[in-house]
Design an enzyme around this catalytic site. Structure first.
Site, short mmCIF file in Angstrom:
data_model
loop_
_atom_site.label_atom_id
_atom_site.label_comp_id
_atom_site.label_asym_id
_atom_site.label_seq_id
_atom_site.Cartn_x
_atom_site.Cartn_y
_atom_site.Cartn_z
N LYS A 1 7.73 -0.85 6.61
CA LYS A 1 7.63 0.39 5.83
C LYS A 1 8.89 0.53 5.01
O LYS A 1 10.00 0.25 5.48
CB LYS A 1 7.41 1.60 6.75
N GLU B 1 0.86 -1.18 0.00
CA GLU B 1 0.00 0.00 0.00
C GLU B 1 0.90 1.23 0.00
O GLU B 1 2.06 1.13 0.36
CB GLU B 1 -0.81 0.07 1.31
N LYS C 1 2.43 4.55 1.56
CA LYS C 1 2.61 5.13 2.90
C LYS C 1 2.18 6.58 2.78
O LYS C 1 2.84 7.38 2.12
CB LYS C 1 4.07 5.01 3.32
#
Lengths: 525, 333
Positions: A395, A225, A227
């Protein structure tokens, strides 16, 4: 109070995590209720007094100490609480300080005009360590390198209970936490909390190690996805009541009525708070204008409407779905959003990817063209686990931009950096002058800090209060995540998350960047 | 006040001598043996006998061309000037310089303290017209506690951690001997273990009549032998590889700077001991008042605050900004 002061000192000075936990569990095991509950509140940052604030303490001290000498001292010590504790000029009295519980009571019931007198007499009666502890507990800024998590770890250590179970009940209970201690010590069942209406500790990600982690990840196992460049929030809607919490569990609902008044259905969602029209996110700079405010003005709401880009679901109605895998929670979230017509919530899309190289290209393009902070990778089978569990969520932040700037001003730091010049303002060339583009406090080692401190002292050309202006000769290579236009900065540019990448002792200031080079970093919008 | 006969770089004009000069000079008056005040390479050195002994031990017999010992209180008359040295209470042999010329009295304190210390001759108050003082701890946040209380905290920690060594970072000259002596005063008579850099100066103190009790080199003791023991080492060694030879050491540092907890934290000190060999803020003010000086010069330290304070009291005051004297937090006195 004596025991609490001793505990604070050990926590502040012991580098070993285990010894801190030992000291905490010893304190909790040997201190009676409700004192230990109040201590727990202070240590976890849950304690605050309506009328006893840093300003009041300062006022109390300035009635006894010359303001100029106080200012010089504060500048030197770098920590307001510690300055007050050290500078208090009256010592004496043999009477012991009241217990923590009595102090909390005193601070709560004493009328405002009588507070300076009360605090003064307590400071005089206290021994030096108690004076420090007293000031720390009243100002609320402990700055002793202790996380709330560590305090809870000590509770787990002391009682043999599971840390996660303690985290679960934490946001449903309040000081002096007697029901918590009763449960921890086996005198009662686990406290009952209204799950749907309370903040649930969030699941956090780990930075990815490009060399080690990335090659091992496959799209079959990990969903990607964007950030988002906003702030992480938890939205709780239950029976018409809507709460909005920041990542640390602060209730920020009052600042965002445009969101909380327009949510439908019952759920607990995890997502990113952004501002912008029609679900098109504006910059973080724009969002920032709405943060740290108690309420929102009509103008702000009209110009910078807020919305939530949801990416996870913790409760579906009243059902706790955190143990379900991410794929199922995602399906529930999609179903919820299509079932209930939402005006201020949309969903964070999943990015298709096939291999690391492709994802890297997507990540670079997203950063350059749309200002995304990077991408997230979430294990499709991961349950929702509070804290920062390893291997579940990653991340992968965008590569930082780098620019050579010139040091302009330095200011003394606070906390661990007190008395060193550690806060730096730097700038770039605009014609023949240098204009400031940002400030940074970190990115250098302690040894470099000492060197910088010395350089600054030797190259000061003017002082304005605590700020020193230095010769425009030292080049900092500054890394930053993104640049945005700003009318708050003279240069017209604001940097997101700037930090000192390298100190270029070798580089002449004339070779630093120009304002035009900076403006090129701002994405066209 | 008439033009003083002392220049702002501490040159004593009538006899062309410098006090604690940072560079080699033909004539130097040395207040005490610390490296930033006593340097080698001067021509003629005037100092107390103890300071001369310390200089010769640290720098060698020929660290100056000639030495002239001047015992405390004895007056040297020279070119119409009277010079005498008086105890400063800072370390063994430390002296204030009292000078009289043309009806003017000037006192240069060097570094000084006023709390009792068995390892240094007690501070003597001298009235004067011009007081030249240090201000290492010249901010009102510095209010030094009774060192006996600090020693009690140290001994409590030693008792609480019987399997750990306590290593105390101390400047090798003065502070080390004072801490050892304070430990003895506090009833600690077990052997104290020394880092190599401490041994020579501790031996010199004993020779000069300061008893320090049983001392042993830490070097040859196996790790387990130092459990529950006190070790004295220079501050640099405390945070260095050197202390890895110690069993799970508690890092302590004895210094006036240690009152600032954030400072102790940032240097990784687990047990800060606020033991200072300088006057604190209250004693600085007391000294300024008691000397009845009308003019105050501040050599080094937190001079802004002291100069401001003196001016508030109606005195003429100015900073000399002598940067050669160490006074940073890194320098543990």
């Amino acid at each position: 109070m004596k025991a609490f002061a001793q505990l604070l000192e050990i926590l502040a000075l012991t580098p070993s995590r285990n010894r801190k936990i030992e000291a905490l569990s010893r304190y909790f095991a040997t201190t009676p209720d409700p004192d230990r509950g109040y201590a727990l509140a202070i240590l976890t940052g849950a304690m605050s007094f309506k009328n006893v604030k840093p300003a009041l303490l300062k006022e109390t001290v300035l009635a006894e100490v010359d303001p100029h000498l106080f200012a010089l001292s504060y500048d030197y010590v770098g920590d307001l609480g510690e300055t007050i504790a050290l500078i208090w000029p009256h010592h004496g009295g043999t009477e012991e300080l009241p217990s923590l519980a009595e102090l909390v009571e005193l601070f709560t019931i004493t009328p405002k005009p009588k507070l300076p007198g009360l605090i003064g007499s307590l400071l005089t009666r206290a021994e030096i360590n108690e004076r420090w502890a007293l000031v720390k507990m009243t100002t609320g800024a402990l700055r002793i390198g202790l996380s709330a998590r560590l305090a809870k770890t000590a509770l787990a250590d002391m009682s043999g209970r599971d840390l996660q179970a303690i985290e679960e009940v934490w946001h449903g209970i309040s000081m002096p936490y007697s029901e918590l201690f009763d449960w921890l010590e086996g005198r009662s069942d686990r406290p009952d909390i209204d799950h749907a209406a309370r903040f649930h500790p969030m699941m956090l990600s780990n930075p990815i190690d490009e060399a080690r982690d990335l090659p091992a990840l496959s799209p079959a196992d990990y969903a990607a996805e964007w950030k988002w460049d906003g702030i992480r929030v938890q939205l709780i809607a239950s029976g018409g009541r809507v709460s909005l919490f920041s990542r640390t569990g602060d209730d920020i609902a009052n600042a965002f009525p445009d969101v909380v008044d327009r949510v439908f259905g019952d759920a607990v969602l995890d997502g990113e708070l952004l501002v912008g029209r029609d679900f098109v996110p504006a910059t973080f700079n724009d969002l920032q204008q709405r943060l740290n405010r108690k309420t929102a003005s009509a103008k702000h709401i009209a110009e910078l409407p807020a919305f939530i880009r949801a990416y996870d679901m913790l409760f579906d109605g009243a059902e706790d779905i955190r143990a379900l895998p991410w794929t199922e929670r995602r399906a529930r979230l999609e179903a919820f959003l299509s079932r209930e017509k939402q005006h201020v919530i949309d969903i964070s899309p999943v990015i298709d990817w096939s291999d690391a190289e492709m994802l890297a290209a997507i990540r670079r393009r997203g950063a350059d063209e749309e200002g995304h902070e990077g991408v997230m990778l979430k294990l499709r089978s991961s349950p929702y686990v509070p804290g920062r569990p390893k291997g579940l969520w990653y991340k992968w932040k965008r590569d930082p931009n780098v620019v050579d700037t010139v040091l302009m001003y330095a200011q003394r730091g606070h906390g661990k950096r007190s008395s060193f010049y550690s806060d730096y303002t730097f700038g770039v060339w605009k014609g023949n002058e240098i204009v400031p583009v940002g400030k940074a406090y970190f990115g250098f080692t302690d040894a470099e800090l000492k060197e910088l401190d010395r350089w600054i002292r030797n190259n000061t050309i003017a002082s304005f209060g605590p700020v020193r202006e230095v010769r425009k000769e030292l080049v900092f290579e500054v890394a930053f995540d993104s640049a945005q236009t700003s009318n708050r900065h003279k240069s017209g540019v604001a940097l997101r998350f700037p930090r000192i990448n390298r100190i270029r002792w070798d580089k002449p200031a004339g070779e630093a960047a120009t304002i035009d080079e900076m403006l090129a970093f701002i994405p066209a919008s | 006040m008439a033009q003083p006969f002392l220049d702002r770089d501490l040159r004593v004009r009538p006899i062309d001598a410098y006090i604690d000069p940072p560079v080699p000079r033909e004539r130097a008056i040395i207040t005490h043996g610390h490296g930033d005040h006593a340097r080698s390479g001067h021509g003629a050195v005037l100092a107390t006998p103890d300071t001369i002994a310390i200089m010769k031990t640290r720098y060698g017999e020929d660290c100056a061309r000639t030495f002239q010992p001047l015992p405390y209180g004895e007056v040297l008359e020279m070119d119409g000037m009277r010079i005498s040295l008086h105890p400063a209470g800072h370390i063994l042999g430390s002296a204030q310089v009292l000078m009289e010329f043309g009806g003017q009295r000037i006192v240069v304190t060097g570094d000084y303290k006023r709390l009792p210390d068995r390892t240094a001759q007690p501070f003597e108050l001298l009235e004067c017209d011009l007081l030249v003082t240090e201000a290492t701890f010249g901010l009102p946040v510095f209010q030094h506690p009774d060192p006996a209380l600090e020693i009690r905290r140290l001994l409590a920690s030693v008792a609480a951690y019987p399997s750990r060594a306590h290593v105390i970072g101390c400047y090798a000259l003065g502070k080390a001997q004072r801490v050892i002596s304070l430990l003895r005063e506090g009833g600690y008579d077990a052997p104290i273990y020394l880092h190599g850099a401490m041994i020579r100066l501790c031996a010199l103190y004993e020779e000069l009549g300061i008893p320090l009790g049983p001392l042993l080199p830490a070097l040859d003791v196996p790790k387990a032998g130092l459990e529950g023991r006190i070790v004295i080492a220079p501050p640099s060694a405390v945070k260095d590889r050197w202390s890895r030879r110690l069993p799970d050491p508690v890092l302590a540092v004895a210094s006036g700077w240690m009152s600032v907890k954030q400072r102790a934290r940032q240097s990784g000190v687990e047990l800060p001991l606020v033991i200072s060999d300088h006057v604190d803020w209250n004693e600085l003010r007391q000294t300024v008042a008691e000397t009845r000086a009308q003019t105050v010069w501040v050599t080094h330290g937190r001079e802004d605050a002291l100069v401001y304070y003196c001016q508030q009291q109606g005195l003429a005051a100015e900073p000399l900004n002598i940067t050669a004297y160490d006074d940073g937090p890194e320098d543990v006195e």
